[in-house]
Design a protein around this motif. Structure first.
Motif, mmCIF file in Angstrom:
data_model
loop_
_atom_site.group_PDB
_atom_site.id
_atom_site.type_symbol
_atom_site.label_atom_id
_atom_site.label_comp_id
_atom_site.label_asym_id
_atom_site.label_seq_id
_atom_site.Cartn_x
_atom_site.Cartn_y
_atom_site.Cartn_z
ATOM 1 N N LYS A 22 0.858 -1.209 0.055
ATOM 2 C CA LYS A 22 0.018 -0.168 0.187
ATOM 3 C C LYS A 22 0.825 1.154 -0.011
ATOM 4 N N HIS A 23 0.979 1.817 -1.044
ATOM 5 C CA HIS A 23 1.907 3.151 -1.359
ATOM 6 C C HIS A 23 1.297 4.030 -2.515
ATOM 7 N N ALA A 24 1.537 5.286 -2.160
ATOM 8 C CA ALA A 24 0.912 6.128 -3.381
ATOM 9 C C ALA A 24 1.934 6.339 -4.524
ATOM 10 N N MET A 25 3.165 5.696 -4.401
ATOM 11 C CA MET A 25 4.216 5.978 -5.451
ATOM 12 C C MET A 25 4.123 7.072 -6.377
ATOM 13 N N MET A 26 4.435 8.115 -5.629
ATOM 14 C CA MET A 26 4.296 9.582 -6.150
ATOM 15 C C MET A 26 5.473 9.810 -6.952
ATOM 16 N N THR A 27 5.423 10.250 -8.319
ATOM 17 C CA THR A 27 6.603 10.440 -9.363
ATOM 18 C C THR A 27 6.845 11.842 -8.989
ATOM 19 N N TYR A 28 7.737 12.113 -9.762
ATOM 20 C CA TYR A 28 8.321 13.432 -9.366
ATOM 21 C C TYR A 28 7.466 14.509 -10.175
ATOM 22 N N ASN A 29 7.046 14.079 -11.320
ATOM 23 C CA ASN A 29 6.063 14.754 -12.105
ATOM 24 C C ASN A 29 4.742 15.071 -11.182
ATOM 25 N N MET A 30 4.226 14.008 -10.651
ATOM 26 C CA MET A 30 2.896 14.041 -10.076
ATOM 27 C C MET A 30 3.061 14.909 -8.911
ATOM 28 N N ALA A 31 4.145 15.035 -8.191
ATOM 29 C CA ALA A 31 4.425 15.659 -6.979
ATOM 30 C C ALA A 31 4.575 17.135 -7.436
ATOM 31 N N GLU A 32 5.022 17.568 -8.557
ATOM 32 C CA GLU A 32 4.931 18.938 -8.834
ATOM 33 C C GLU A 32 3.663 19.463 -9.121
ATOM 34 N N LYS A 33 2.934 18.549 -9.837
ATOM 35 C CA LYS A 33 1.622 19.137 -10.281
ATOM 36 C C LYS A 33 0.620 19.179 -8.909
ATOM 37 N N LYS A 34 0.764 18.356 -8.218
ATOM 38 C CA LYS A 34 -0.176 18.267 -7.024
ATOM 39 C C LYS A 34 0.142 19.219 -5.844
ATOM 40 N N THR A 35 1.455 19.200 -5.580
ATOM 41 C CA THR A 35 1.804 19.919 -4.304
ATOM 42 C C THR A 35 2.819 20.933 -4.650
ATOM 43 N N GLY A 36 3.078 21.167 -5.927
ATOM 44 C CA GLY A 36 4.054 22.274 -6.535
ATOM 45 C C GLY A 36 5.524 22.204 -5.969
ATOM 46 N N SER A 37 5.866 20.965 -5.239
ATOM 47 C CA SER A 37 7.404 20.737 -5.288
ATOM 48 C C SER A 37 7.786 19.316 -5.576
ATOM 49 N N ARG A 38 8.839 19.174 -6.339
ATOM 50 C CA ARG A 38 9.176 17.911 -6.579
ATOM 51 C C ARG A 38 9.504 16.915 -5.488
ATOM 52 N N ASP A 39 10.049 17.776 -4.351
ATOM 53 C CA ASP A 39 10.504 17.179 -3.212
ATOM 54 C C ASP A 39 9.540 16.186 -2.434
ATOM 55 N N ASN A 40 8.227 16.412 -2.882
ATOM 56 C CA ASN A 40 7.256 15.429 -2.331
ATOM 57 C C ASN A 40 6.976 14.109 -2.910
ATOM 58 N N ALA A 41 7.781 13.848 -3.906
ATOM 59 C CA ALA A 41 7.767 12.632 -4.567
ATOM 60 C C ALA A 41 8.285 11.633 -3.332
ATOM 61 N N ASN A 42 7.541 10.424 -3.854
ATOM 62 C CA ASN A 42 7.856 9.501 -2.615
ATOM 63 C C ASN A 42 7.493 8.198 -3.439
ATOM 64 N N PHE A 43 8.556 7.178 -3.264
ATOM 65 C CA PHE A 43 8.051 5.885 -4.011
ATOM 66 C C PHE A 43 9.097 4.904 -3.573
ATOM 67 N N ILE A 44 8.763 3.627 -3.507
ATOM 68 C CA ILE A 44 9.364 2.368 -2.886
ATOM 69 C C ILE A 44 10.526 2.319 -3.995
ATOM 70 N N THR A 45 11.732 2.097 -3.221
ATOM 71 C CA THR A 45 12.946 2.049 -4.131
ATOM 72 C C THR A 45 13.496 0.592 -3.779
#
Lengths: 104, 155
Positions: A22-45
């Motif tokens: 269970k994980h949102a798997m937020m990509t960099y592009n998605m994070a920028e669009k939704k929250t305005g910052s690329r730093d909010n990207a988060n995904f399983i590595t």
């Protein structure tokens, strides 16, 4: 915190595992669009699956897995009925997700 | 969680990243932007300059038309005996046009019995999905298929 659901089944000497993290798997592009910052990207590595301390699967993942990704794999010769398949995932922010399932 | 347990796990995680420094991009420093690794670079990094051979032994199962690019099921099966001397070392799933071509790297052992892996990936648009398989004897095999995406899933 979210975890991983693990289902394992032993049939004909082969253990088949289905797991869902269970994980949102937020990509960099998605994070920028939704929250305005690329730093909010988060995904399983990184994900590992172990049975009785032996690693049965080891993988590196990237941002391009779907949201709540599913993994299917199989192994044989390790583990018996009642043993637990343990999965540990690490995401970009350093959180760990854990899950285990009994082999049925 | 027990303190001792926690350190144990931390240790295993560190060991895994230490063992695979060259193979695992996950273990390397945190990328600051989109990891711009295009398809050719990704293939070169994985194979180390070798040319992968297209092979029928690798079976890649993806839908030809994906309605939603955010969730595309992918299954890779490799025809291999999976013995100590001849087994599939790793399965890499690559995409042609996503900003990072390397989608997932899976490392297998002979204990897997059958080289099979399935997951779900995101696709930003119509592109090729490629499975790159590394064998224990150093050979690389590939199979690819193009997937039409009606709604992109990366943005």
């Amino acid at each position: 915190m979210a975890g991983i659901k693990v289902k394992a089944k032993l049939k004909g000497g082969v253990v088949k595992v289905k797991a869902m993290a269970k994980h949102a798997m937020m990509t960099y592009n998605m994070a920028e669009k939704k929250t305005g910052s690329r730093d909010n990207a988060n995904f399983i590595t990184h994900i590992t699956a172990t049975v009785n301390g032996e690693t049965v699967l080891d993988m590196s993942t990237s941002q391009f897995l779907s949201k709540n990704p599913i993994f299917k794999f199989q192994f044989k010769g390790i583990g018996k009925k009642g043993d637990k398949v343990q999965m540990i995932a690490t995401d970009l922010k350093g959180n760990t997700l854990k899950g285990k399932g009994k082999i049925k | 969680m027990q303190r001792r347990d926690f350190f144990k796990k931390l240790g295993t995680a560190a060991a895994v990243t230490a063992v695979l420094p060259s193979m695992s991009f996950a273990g390397s420093a945190k990328p600051t932007g989109p990891n711009k690794m295009d398809y050719d670079t990704a293939v070169k990094t994985i194979t180390g300059g070798k040319t992968p051979k297209p092979s029928k032994k690798v079976k890649l199962k993806v839908p030809e038309i994906a309605e939603n690019g955010a969730v595309v099921p992918v299954t890779v099966t490799v025809d291999s005996p999976m013995t100590e001397s001849n087994y599939v070392k790793a399965i890499h799933i690559l995409t042609g046009k996503n900003s990072n071509a390397r989608c997932i790297d899976v490392y297998l052992t002979p204990a897997n019995g059958k080289a099979m892996f399935a997951t779900r990936i995101k696709l930003g648009g119509t592109q090729n999905v490629t499975a790159l398989v590394e064998l224990s004897n150093g050979e690389f095999l590939t199979a690819s298929q193009s997937v039409k995406v009606t709604i992109g899933g990366c943005g």
